[in-house]
Design a protein around this motif. Sequence first.
Motif, PDB file in Angstrom:
ATOM      1  N   ALA C  16      29.410  -2.988  38.035  1.00 55.42           N
ATOM      2  CA  ALA C  16      30.364  -3.030  36.927  1.00 55.42           C
ATOM      3  C   ALA C  16      30.099  -1.977  35.846  1.00 55.42           C
ATOM      4  O   ALA C  16      31.021  -1.284  35.429  1.00 55.42           O
ATOM      5  N   PRO C  17      28.859  -1.825  35.362  1.00 50.49           N
ATOM      6  CA  PRO C  17      28.634  -0.842  34.296  1.00 50.49           C
ATOM      7  C   PRO C  17      29.056   0.575  34.695  1.00 50.49           C
ATOM      8  O   PRO C  17      29.558   1.324  33.866  1.00 50.49           O
ATOM      9  N   PHE C  18      28.854   0.908  35.964  1.00 52.90           N
ATOM     10  CA  PHE C  18      29.199   2.268  36.399  1.00 52.90           C
ATOM     11  C   PHE C  18      30.700   2.416  36.607  1.00 52.90           C
ATOM     12  O   PHE C  18      31.280   3.443  36.299  1.00 52.90           O
ATOM     13  N   LEU C  19      31.307   1.359  37.113  1.00 50.58           N
ATOM     14  CA  LEU C  19      32.758   1.382  37.285  1.00 50.58           C
ATOM     15  C   LEU C  19      33.439   1.461  35.928  1.00 50.58           C
ATOM     16  O   LEU C  19      34.447   2.150  35.766  1.00 50.58           O
ATOM     17  N   ALA C  20      32.847   0.787  34.941  1.00 49.35           N
ATOM     18  CA  ALA C  20      33.446   0.745  33.608  1.00 49.35           C
ATOM     19  C   ALA C  20      33.567   2.140  33.020  1.00 49.35           C
ATOM     20  O   ALA C  20      34.500   2.434  32.274  1.00 49.35           O
ATOM     21  N   GLU C  21      32.643   3.009  33.376  1.00 47.29           N
ATOM     22  CA  GLU C  21      32.604   4.340  32.771  1.00 47.29           C
ATOM     23  C   GLU C  21      33.582   5.317  33.390  1.00 47.29           C
ATOM     24  O   GLU C  21      33.718   6.434  32.922  1.00 47.29           O
ATOM     25  N   THR C  22      34.194   4.951  34.498  1.00 45.50           N
ATOM     26  CA  THR C  22      34.985   5.952  35.200  1.00 45.50           C
ATOM     27  C   THR C  22      36.280   5.372  35.742  1.00 45.50           C
ATOM     28  O   THR C  22      36.513   4.165  35.652  1.00 45.50           O
ATOM     29  N   ASP C  23      37.100   6.221  36.279  1.00 42.24           N
ATOM     30  CA  ASP C  23      38.351   5.797  36.913  1.00 42.24           C
ATOM     31  C   ASP C  23      38.703   6.879  37.921  1.00 42.24           C
ATOM     32  O   ASP C  23      38.036   7.899  38.019  1.00 42.24           O
ATOM     33  N   LYS C  24      39.809   6.668  38.635  1.00 40.57           N
ATOM     34  CA  LYS C  24      40.225   7.637  39.657  1.00 40.57           C
ATOM     35  C   LYS C  24      39.070   7.932  40.610  1.00 40.57           C
ATOM     36  O   LYS C  24      38.462   8.997  40.619  1.00 40.57           O
ATOM     37  N   ILE C  25      38.793   6.909  41.363  1.00 48.19           N
ATOM     38  CA  ILE C  25      37.622   6.934  42.231  1.00 48.19           C
ATOM     39  C   ILE C  25      38.007   7.308  43.648  1.00 48.19           C
ATOM     40  O   ILE C  25      39.002   6.815  44.169  1.00 48.19           O
ATOM     41  N   PHE C  26      37.194   8.162  44.265  1.00 49.59           N
ATOM     42  CA  PHE C  26      37.335   8.408  45.697  1.00 49.59           C
ATOM     43  C   PHE C  26      36.169   7.718  46.395  1.00 49.59           C
ATOM     44  O   PHE C  26      35.031   7.770  45.900  1.00 49.59           O
ATOM     45  N   VAL C  27      36.445   7.080  47.500  1.00 48.71           N
ATOM     46  CA  VAL C  27      35.388   6.316  48.174  1.00 48.71           C
ATOM     47  C   VAL C  27      35.037   6.950  49.518  1.00 48.71           C
ATOM     48  O   VAL C  27      35.920   7.210  50.337  1.00 48.71           O
ATOM     49  N   VAL C  28      33.760   7.225  49.716  1.00 46.18           N
ATOM     50  CA  VAL C  28      33.284   7.719  51.006  1.00 46.18           C
ATOM     51  C   VAL C  28      32.352   6.654  51.581  1.00 46.18           C
ATOM     52  O   VAL C  28      31.404   6.244  50.914  1.00 46.18           O
TER      53      VAL C  28
END
Lengths: 204, 292, 654
Positions: C16-28
Amino acid sequence: MLITELKSRETIEALLTGKVFIINCHGCKEVHFPEKEAEALQKELTGRGIVTGIMTTDYICNPENMKLRLKKHMSEIAMADMVLVFSCGVGVQTVAEYLENKKVCAACDTYPLPGYQGVTPLEHKCDQCGECFLNITGGICPLTACSKSLVNGQCGGAKAGKCEVDPDMECGWERIYRRLKQVGRLDVLKCPVQIRNYATDKEV
Amino acid sequence: MKLSEKFSRGELVVTTEVGPPKGFHVEPMVEEAKEYLSNITAVNVTDNQSSVMRLGSLATCVALKNAGLNPIYQLTCRDRNRMALESDLLSAAMFGIENILCLTGDHTKLGDHPGAKPVFDLDSVSLLYTVGQLEKGVDLGGNELVGEPPKFCKGAVVSPCSDSIDAQLAKMERKVMAGAQYFQTQAVFEPDKFIAFMDKAKQFGVPVQLGVIIPKSVGMCRYLNANVAGVHVPDELIDELKADKEKTKAGITGVEITARLIKQCLPYCQGVHIMAQGWESKVPDILKLAGL
Amino acid sequence: MENYTKYRLKEIDELAPFLAETDKIFVVACNKCFKEFETVDEPDCGEFVKLAEAQGKTVTGSVQVDFLCNKTQTEKKLKDLIPEGTKSVFVVSCGLGVQTIASMVDLPVYAAANSLNYRGHHGMALTKKSCDACAQCYLNMTGGVCPIVDCAKSLVNGQCGGAKNGKCEVDPNKDCAWEKINKRLSQQGRLGELKSQPVQLRDYSKINFKVINDYVQSIRESRFAGYYGGVHPSEKKELCENEPLLRFPESDIMVIPLSQHSGAPAKPVVQVGDYVKVGQVIGEPAAFISAYIHSSVSGKVLAIEERVHPATRGGLSVVIENDRKYVVDESVKPKGDLSTLSKEDIVNIVKEAGIAGMGGAGFPTSVKLTPGKPIEAVLLNGCECEPMLTADHKLLLHYADDVIYGLKAVMKAVEAPKGIIVIEDNKPDAVELLKSKCEAYDDIEVTVAKTKYPQGAEKMLIKRVLGRMVPSGGLPADVGAVVCNVSTVKAISDAIQKGMPLIERVVSVTGERIKKPGNYLVRIGTNVKEVIDYCGGITGGDDYIVKMGGPMMGIQLPSVDVAVIKGTNGIIAIEKDESEAVACIKCGRCVDVCPMELSPLYFAKYHDEENWQGMKDKNVMDCMECRCCEYICSSKIPLLSKIKAGKAAVRGMK
C-alpha cells in the motif's frame, strides 16, 4: 546451476580407500564442471588399477533417473570400496542417500552462483531474503550489491564511490542513491529504519 | 581459582549457575548469590540463555567476582562471530576470569528475538580450539597476541541422557580433543543412564560434573520432558512430586530428589553442577542432604 | 511434486505505501520457474492488477514473461511494450526479475513480491534442498549428509545439545543432521574417521564473490559467443581424431537407396539384370527438389526393391552385386578448367553429380547454387560441431586443395565475392593448414570459431560469422549467404576435376562402444553392419544404440542392416541412456540453450495437449532440430520427437 571445482589432489588422495567407482555428473556442465581435470585424474586412477567403473551422466540430483542409470553398474559398485562423485553437493548427497552402506565421497567443492535460473549465470544476485528490499532501493539489491548487506544506507567505508572491501567494486549504496535520484525517488530514503528478519526461511 | 586445580587434586567440584537479569540492575542477584552460593566452588553465568536477551555474561561475571565469588564465564556461538568471541575472551582475561564454559548455544528462533540472525560462525568445538589458540598466544587469524597469553580453565557440556548418546559421545570426544578440561552435564534424572554414560565417558580421562535441576513442580517436569533436549524426568519422580503437594510446594521434595540423585551418581563422577533456576536458596540444603 | 515457486505476492499492507505514491502502473510478471509446468497462465499477475485497481490505481498494461531474469530474451519481449505515460513498473517476480527490469527501464521499478527464502541450492531436478555451495564440501567426513544445510545451526564439529528424540531443536519435524551423520557413519563403520578429523573451522573467505563474478562474466561471454544459446557436450573426438583416413574394403552387395536427399526420391533408370559401372546414373531426379543417384561400384543389378532405409525415409533401393572390378563409366571424365566453366555449367555439373548436402541434411546442392539473390559470401562449414565425429576434420587435412577448389566453384556459381572457411578451434591443425593454403587467395579467408554446438547449423554460422539473423522461415540467401559443408565442396571438386559423381564419402566410425574407432573412405551403399564389424564390432552388452551421424543430430538406426548414404558423416555406437522422462519443472534451461531463441518447454506441453495452434504460435516451425533442448533437459523429456510431431501436425494444418 552451481560452480563445481575439483578438490585439491592431496585431499582426494587422502579419501581413497581400496577400489573406487566413479560418477561424473555433467548436468550443470554448461555453467562449470572441471571436465578436463576430472578426466585426467580419473585416467590416472584407472591406470593404478583401482577403478571398478566410471559412469558419466547428467542430473544425478534426480534420484529416480540416477537409480535407473546406476542399475547396470551395480556390480562394479559392489566391487568398489567407495564411490567418488564428481558433482555439486546435491549430487553427492543423492548418491550417498541411495548407496547408504557405501562410503560416498565428494571430489568437488561447490561454489554459489549469482542467480539460479537456467544455465546462464546472471549478473544479478538474489539472496532469497524473503523480505524484498528492492522497493526502497530503486531495484538494486542492497543485500547482494553491498558487501555488508546493509539495508539502511551507505557505510563510512566507501571511497571514491568504491567499496571498502573491494576497490574494484562500486559501492552498492552509491548505485542505489544514483538510481533513486535518476528516477526521482530519493524520498524513499526517508523510509522507517529497516531491521532484517532472519526468520523468513519457512519451508516452502 | 581454576576448577582444573581442584579437579587435579581429586577434590569434588560443586558448581551452580545464575542467569543475569533482563536489565542492568545486578545487585539483587549478586546479593542472593553471596548469601547462598559463597561456599560453592564456582558459579556459572549464563549467556543469553535459551536465546533470551539479558545482561551480558561477562559483566555479570565481573560483578560476582567483585563480590568474592568464583564465576564461570559461559560463552555461546549464537550471537558473536569468531572475532567478537576472541575479543570477549581477552576481556575476560583482563578482568581475571579464570573459568569458562564453551557452548554452541540455542538457536535464535527459540528465544525472544526469533528474527535475529543466528551467527554460529564457530561452534562449541571450534570455540574450545580457539581458546586453546589464544592460550598459545595466537588468534584464529594466525596473528600473535601482545604480552603474556591468557590462561583459562576450559569447560564444555555434554548430554548423558540424550536419546542420541552416540552422537553426544562422539562430540564429547571432539571437545576433549579440542581442549575441554572438564564437562558439566545436562540435567540428569535417570541415574542408570548417567552411570552407563560415565562408563563410556571415563575413557576420555576428563572430569565430569553431574548436572542436576531441582524439580520444582509436576508442571516443570512435564515441561522439561516435552521441550528440553536430553532431559527426561521418569514417571516415578513425577509421582513423588504429586504425592505430597504441600511438601513439593515448599520445595522439600525437590531438594530430596536432587540430593538423592547426587548421592546415587557421585561415585561415578568428579563433581556436581546444580541448576537452581531461581531456587538458589535451596542449594545449601541440597548440599547438606547429599552430605557434601 | 514440491513447488519451488520463487516468489509470493507481498501482502497489501506491505504494498500500500508504495502504491499510494504512484499511479499509471505497468505490471510485469514472471511465469515462475522450478515448479511443475501445469499452467501457462500463472495467477499472480492478475491478482496484483486486481489489488492495484482496488487501491484506485490505473494499470496501463501488463505482461507475463517466461524467465524474466533471462535478460536477452526479456529485452526483446518488453521492447516498446510499456505505454507512454506510465509512471512506474511493478514487477511480480523474485529479486532477480525485479533487478533485471530495474536495469532496463528508466522508470521507478517496484517489487510486488518477496522471493521465497529457503536454505540451500537445489540442483536441477531435485525435490529437496541440500547444498549451500559453501565451497568447502564437508560431505566426505559426514557420510554424505550435509551438516551445513541439514543442521539448523550449520555445525561442522558434531551435534549440539538441542536434539530431542533425534529431532532438531528448531523444528521438531526435522531430523537432527548429526544424528543422521552418526548413524550413516556407524552403519559404514567409519565413525573413527569422523573422530579423528581435526577441529573444523569454516573459511568464509572461500567464497570470493569477486572471483565468482569475474568467472560469471567469462561464462556469460562464452555462452553468448557468436550467437545466443548452444551447448558444449563432451567432445569425445579423441576416440578417432588420431586415426588415419583409410579406404574401407567394399562390400560384395551394395544397397543404394534412391532417396538420399531431401525432396522427392530419384526414379530408377536401370533394370534388374543390367550391368552398371562406377559413376553410372542409376536414378534420376523426380522433381525440382530431388537428386541423381549413381552406382558406386561395377556389377549386376540384383534387385530394385524396398529396403530398410537408414533415415527411415523408406522407398526403393538399387541392389548391386559388386564384381570388384570397379569399371568406371564412360561419362566420368574431367569437366574442364574452372575458369572456362560458366556458372550454369557448374550448377549442372553439381546437379548431374548428384551432390546433396553432406553435413547430414541432404539438401540438393544444385538448388542451393541458384539462390536467385545476390550473394555476398559463401560460408564453408568445417566446424564439425557434433561430438565424436572427425570425418570433416580428416577431409580438411587430406583434401585441403580440393576443398578450396570446390569453394571457388561455389563462389563462381553464386557470384560471391568472398569465401569464408569456418573451422572450430578444436582443430588447430586443420586451421593452420587451411590458413596457409588460403594465403594465395585474396577472396578466401579462414575464420576460427570457438567450439560450441550447433555452430555448424546454417543460421548459427551466419550469425557467428556475418552477424546477421536469417529471418523466421527465411533462407541464408535472404541475408546474402550460401552455406556449404566442406565434404560437399570436396565432392563438387571431384565432380569438376575428375568428373566423378558423389559415390563415396568420409565416415567416422566411432563412439565409446565401437571396439576400434576409425575414419574411412566408404562407398555409398556399403552395409553399415559390415563397417561396424570391420571396426571390431560393438563392445559390452546390448545396452547401446547405433546412430547415423553424431550423438546430437544423428538418427538412431532402425537396424544396422542399412546402407551408408551421402549424408552419412558418422556411424556411432553409444551407451543407451536408461533414464525416464519426468514432469517439466520449468528449469528454463531449454530456453537458455535454444539457438533459435524458442521456448521448447511449451512444445512439450502443447504436444501433450495436442495444441498444435499453440505450437505454431510459439514458432515451432523455426526449430532446426539441433536437439540442444533435449540434451540439456533436466527432466529428460524427449523434446525432439514431440517437436517433430508438432511440426508435422502444423504442416498438416495448412
